[in-house]
Design a protein around this motif. Sequence first.
Motif, PDB file in Angstrom:
ATOM      1  N   UNK A   8     161.166  73.632  83.435  1.00  0.00           N
ATOM      2  CA  UNK A   8     160.265  73.942  84.378  1.00  0.00           C
ATOM      3  C   UNK A   8     159.785  72.769  83.876  1.00  0.00           C
ATOM      4  N   UNK A   9     158.348  71.813  84.474  1.00  0.00           N
ATOM      5  CA  UNK A   9     157.087  71.508  84.335  1.00  0.00           C
ATOM      6  C   UNK A   9     156.653  71.943  83.309  1.00  0.00           C
ATOM      7  N   UNK A  10     156.317  71.352  82.604  1.00  0.00           N
ATOM      8  CA  UNK A  10     155.101  72.299  80.917  1.00  0.00           C
ATOM      9  C   UNK A  10     153.773  72.837  81.946  1.00  0.00           C
ATOM     10  N   UNK A  11     153.850  74.189  80.802  1.00  0.00           N
ATOM     11  CA  UNK A  11     152.446  75.566  81.725  1.00  0.00           C
ATOM     12  C   UNK A  11     151.800  74.516  80.197  1.00  0.00           C
ATOM     13  N   UNK A  12     150.722  74.843  80.979  1.00  0.00           N
ATOM     14  CA  UNK A  12     148.965  74.700  80.390  1.00  0.00           C
ATOM     15  C   UNK A  12     149.195  73.692  79.238  1.00  0.00           C
ATOM     16  N   UNK A  13     148.365  72.544  79.679  1.00  0.00           N
ATOM     17  CA  UNK A  13     147.987  71.377  79.660  1.00  0.00           C
ATOM     18  C   UNK A  13     148.942  70.112  79.450  1.00  0.00           C
ATOM     19  N   UNK A  14     149.163  69.287  79.747  1.00  0.00           N
ATOM     20  CA  UNK A  14     150.787  68.248  79.686  1.00  0.00           C
ATOM     21  C   UNK A  14     150.738  67.618  78.492  1.00  0.00           C
ATOM     22  N   UNK A  15     149.471  68.038  76.817  1.00  0.00           N
ATOM     23  CA  UNK A  15     149.596  67.190  76.131  1.00  0.00           C
ATOM     24  C   UNK A  15     150.895  67.853  75.179  1.00  0.00           C
ATOM     25  N   UNK A  16     151.725  69.095  75.751  1.00  0.00           N
ATOM     26  CA  UNK A  16     152.775  69.651  74.379  1.00  0.00           C
ATOM     27  C   UNK A  16     153.688  69.052  75.246  1.00  0.00           C
ATOM     28  N   UNK A  17     154.141  68.359  76.604  1.00  0.00           N
ATOM     29  CA  UNK A  17     154.478  68.262  76.737  1.00  0.00           C
ATOM     30  C   UNK A  17     155.461  66.619  75.948  1.00  0.00           C
ATOM     31  N   UNK A  18     156.947  66.554  75.754  1.00  0.00           N
ATOM     32  CA  UNK A  18     157.710  65.723  74.770  1.00  0.00           C
ATOM     33  C   UNK A  18     158.351  64.589  75.705  1.00  0.00           C
ATOM     34  N   UNK A  19     158.380  63.383  75.559  1.00  0.00           N
ATOM     35  CA  UNK A  19     158.589  62.669  76.312  1.00  0.00           C
ATOM     36  C   UNK A  19     160.354  62.149  76.099  1.00  0.00           C
ATOM     37  N   UNK A  20     160.671  62.606  75.408  1.00  0.00           N
ATOM     38  CA  UNK A  20     162.580  62.426  75.024  1.00  0.00           C
ATOM     39  C   UNK A  20     163.012  64.192  75.387  1.00  0.00           C
ATOM     40  N   UNK A  21     162.594  64.871  74.942  1.00  0.00           N
ATOM     41  CA  UNK A  21     163.636  66.189  74.859  1.00  0.00           C
ATOM     42  C   UNK A  21     162.532  67.638  75.389  1.00  0.00           C
ATOM     43  N   UNK A  22     162.580  68.541  75.751  1.00  0.00           N
ATOM     44  CA  UNK A  22     162.761  69.716  76.402  1.00  0.00           C
ATOM     45  C   UNK A  22     161.381  70.595  74.822  1.00  0.00           C
ATOM     46  N   UNK A  23     160.669  71.354  75.543  1.00  0.00           N
ATOM     47  CA  UNK A  23     159.601  71.884  74.718  1.00  0.00           C
ATOM     48  C   UNK A  23     160.561  73.460  74.605  1.00  0.00           C
ATOM     49  N   UNK A  24     161.738  74.497  74.125  1.00  0.00           N
ATOM     50  CA  UNK A  24     161.558  75.794  73.695  1.00  0.00           C
ATOM     51  C   UNK A  24     160.108  76.861  73.380  1.00  0.00           C
ATOM     52  N   UNK A  25     160.174  77.775  74.582  1.00  0.00           N
ATOM     53  CA  UNK A  25     159.047  77.896  74.497  1.00  0.00           C
ATOM     54  C   UNK A  25     159.508  80.436  74.724  1.00  0.00           C
ATOM     55  N   UNK A  26     160.249  80.821  73.548  1.00  0.00           N
ATOM     56  CA  UNK A  26     160.331  82.104  73.430  1.00  0.00           C
ATOM     57  C   UNK A  26     158.872  83.552  72.614  1.00  0.00           C
ATOM     58  N   UNK A  27     159.073  84.270  73.448  1.00  0.00           N
ATOM     59  CA  UNK A  27     158.044  85.127  73.057  1.00  0.00           C
ATOM     60  C   UNK A  27     159.165  86.605  72.796  1.00  0.00           C
ATOM     61  N   UNK A  28     158.755  87.516  72.231  1.00  0.00           N
ATOM     62  CA  UNK A  28     159.518  88.447  71.402  1.00  0.00           C
ATOM     63  C   UNK A  28     159.196  89.552  71.133  1.00  0.00           C
ATOM     64  N   UNK A  29     159.360  90.583  71.829  1.00  0.00           N
ATOM     65  CA  UNK A  29     157.947  91.504  72.421  1.00  0.00           C
ATOM     66  C   UNK A  29     158.875  92.856  72.408  1.00  0.00           C
ATOM     67  N   UNK A  30     158.255  94.508  72.159  1.00  0.00           N
ATOM     68  CA  UNK A  30     159.596  95.593  71.894  1.00  0.00           C
ATOM     69  C   UNK A  30     158.392  96.539  72.910  1.00  0.00           C
ATOM     70  N   UNK A  31     159.302  96.984  73.622  1.00  0.00           N
ATOM     71  CA  UNK A  31     158.745  97.541  74.300  1.00  0.00           C
ATOM     72  C   UNK A  31     157.925  98.763  73.476  1.00  0.00           C
ATOM     73  N   UNK A  32     156.907  99.638  74.045  1.00  0.00           N
ATOM     74  CA  UNK A  32     155.986 100.805  73.535  1.00  0.00           C
ATOM     75  C   UNK A  32     156.857 102.093  73.300  1.00  0.00           C
ATOM     76  N   UNK A  33     158.184 101.991  73.743  1.00  0.00           N
ATOM     77  CA  UNK A  33     158.802 103.127  73.767  1.00  0.00           C
ATOM     78  C   UNK A  33     160.202 103.236  73.421  1.00  0.00           C
ATOM     79  N   UNK A  34     160.703 101.707  72.864  1.00  0.00           N
ATOM     80  CA  UNK A  34     161.511 100.964  71.695  1.00  0.00           C
ATOM     81  C   UNK A  34     162.364 102.082  70.988  1.00  0.00           C
ATOM     82  N   UNK A  35     161.211 102.264  69.972  1.00  0.00           N
ATOM     83  CA  UNK A  35     161.334 102.974  67.944  1.00  0.00           C
ATOM     84  C   UNK A  35     161.260 104.717  68.628  1.00  0.00           C
TER      85      UNK A  35
END
Lengths: 297, 247
Positions: B56-83
């Motif tokens: 989708x369209x780059x969110x949070x400022x067009x500056x991050x957009x790359x004209x020749x490829x996609x930006x991959x944005x990851x987010x890892x999180x663990x639930x409070x009850x996971x351990x």
Amino acid sequence: MSADIDVRLFSSRSRSKSLADESEFMGTRAKIVVSPGTTITTDGGFMRGHGTYLEDENGLLSAVAGVVEKVNKLITVRPLKTRYNPEVGDVVVGRIVQVCQKLWKVDVGGRLYAALHLHSVNLPGGELRRKSIEDELLMSQYLIDGDLVSAEVQNVGVDGAVSLHTRNLKYGKLGQGSLVQVSPSLVKRCKTHFHNLPNGVHLVIGLNGFLWITHEGEAESSHFAQNLERVDYHTRESICRTRNVIISLSRYNIMLYDTTILYAYEISTDYSIAQLLKPEIQMEVAHLTRQKLQLEG
Amino acid sequence: MSGHQYLSEEGFRVDGRRAQEMRKLDCSLGVFAQADGSAYVKEGNTVVLAAVYGPHEVRGGRVKALHDRAVVNCQFSAATFSTAERKRRPRGDTKSVEMTLHLQQTFETAILTKLYPRCQIDIFVEVLQADGSILSVAINAATMALVDAGIGLRDYVCACSAGVFNDAALLDLNNLEESQKGTGLTVAILPKTERIVLVDMSSKIHSDHVSKTIEAAIEGCKDIHATFDAKIKERVGRLAALINTEN
């Protein structure tokens, strides 16, 4: 106070019971199913289409999970679930997200926002009117953030940039009605995407999976001027029912076009509108629609 | 070696598996209607949910957009009850930042980012139950979610963890085995070419054991690939019969 609460057990839900026999109904054509990294061919004589990529030592490989399609020398892999891929001439329904200088940004569910240029809309007051600086300043009076429009894809750029136009009386701002979003792969490409159903409902089936349901009077009213006239109760009910029927069909992966929607509408009249939101009724409606389609087709 | 015996004389591990045996792998796709792609992957007692939004369209400022490829944005999180210990884990802590970075680097190589210029692809991974091999299960879940979203990939990315105990390589470590100091590593490969895209070795391993352990992990990755591929093909085949794609 709460006389009719409907309580059912989660476990008693009959899920995907009918999926098995549904697939054998239409699965007569042999289709080649591939997944990412599958070699499609090592023969160099083929052309690389969408969903494939070339690698020196492995030949032509698939990049997505989907069905292989061959047109002469061109091989494409079409994924079953993906974002809308615009093509010139497509009828789409979209939502304005931004008003920029000389253009509106429209969310049509694609990869990037589509652009609706000021020079590709018909403004009130004649088709061949010149657009001046004043019009640029008045843009937010015609369309602002959150407005819905129906439009046609005018141009798709090399990097996927899309521009729309509404230079036809069919297209323009949408007023009162209901929007349903489904997967774009469920919308069938038809001769026309504007339908007046016998139940007094006007339907715009956007190829991007946005369906606009409104009453017939709305379709004939002039665009850009909002018609706030009260829609009668009966028509409002028809609109709601159509919406719920479309949701049922999309949940069970039935292609959406005027015939399927009409069939499902007729079948759904056995139930009340609210009942159509229950999973088992939705399945029933979808299943009967599929059977009817099979009989007629 | 501490009090535990990680590999008994009969060749069994603490949870009753053989040295080269993987845990039960289970996955379901399309668990979220809102996301473009989603997957729920269960490897033994480790459970991970992944959701993919985009391109989708780059969110949070067009500056991050790359004209020749996609930006991959990851987010890892663990639930409070996971351990075992219930604990609030703020998103910015060192461990999740590291995991996020690993995921991002892995998927930037695997996704055909050139296909989606000026776009952004979001990958959200949430650990619901942590019983070892979190990174490998997170990568596997994210891959499945990407396949579900119909995003162009070079290949699946399959990951597996392995460790050494008493000169024997153990596959797919659980929490107990992982907590043993100086043992485990995680490997992610592209199964078609067997190219390694990630090796995470946060603990010390004797140099004699490294190649053996990596080889064992690669075998595990291939097993995972076979399972996933069968699953995807079955699903696509079933849906392809319903949806008429030729229009």
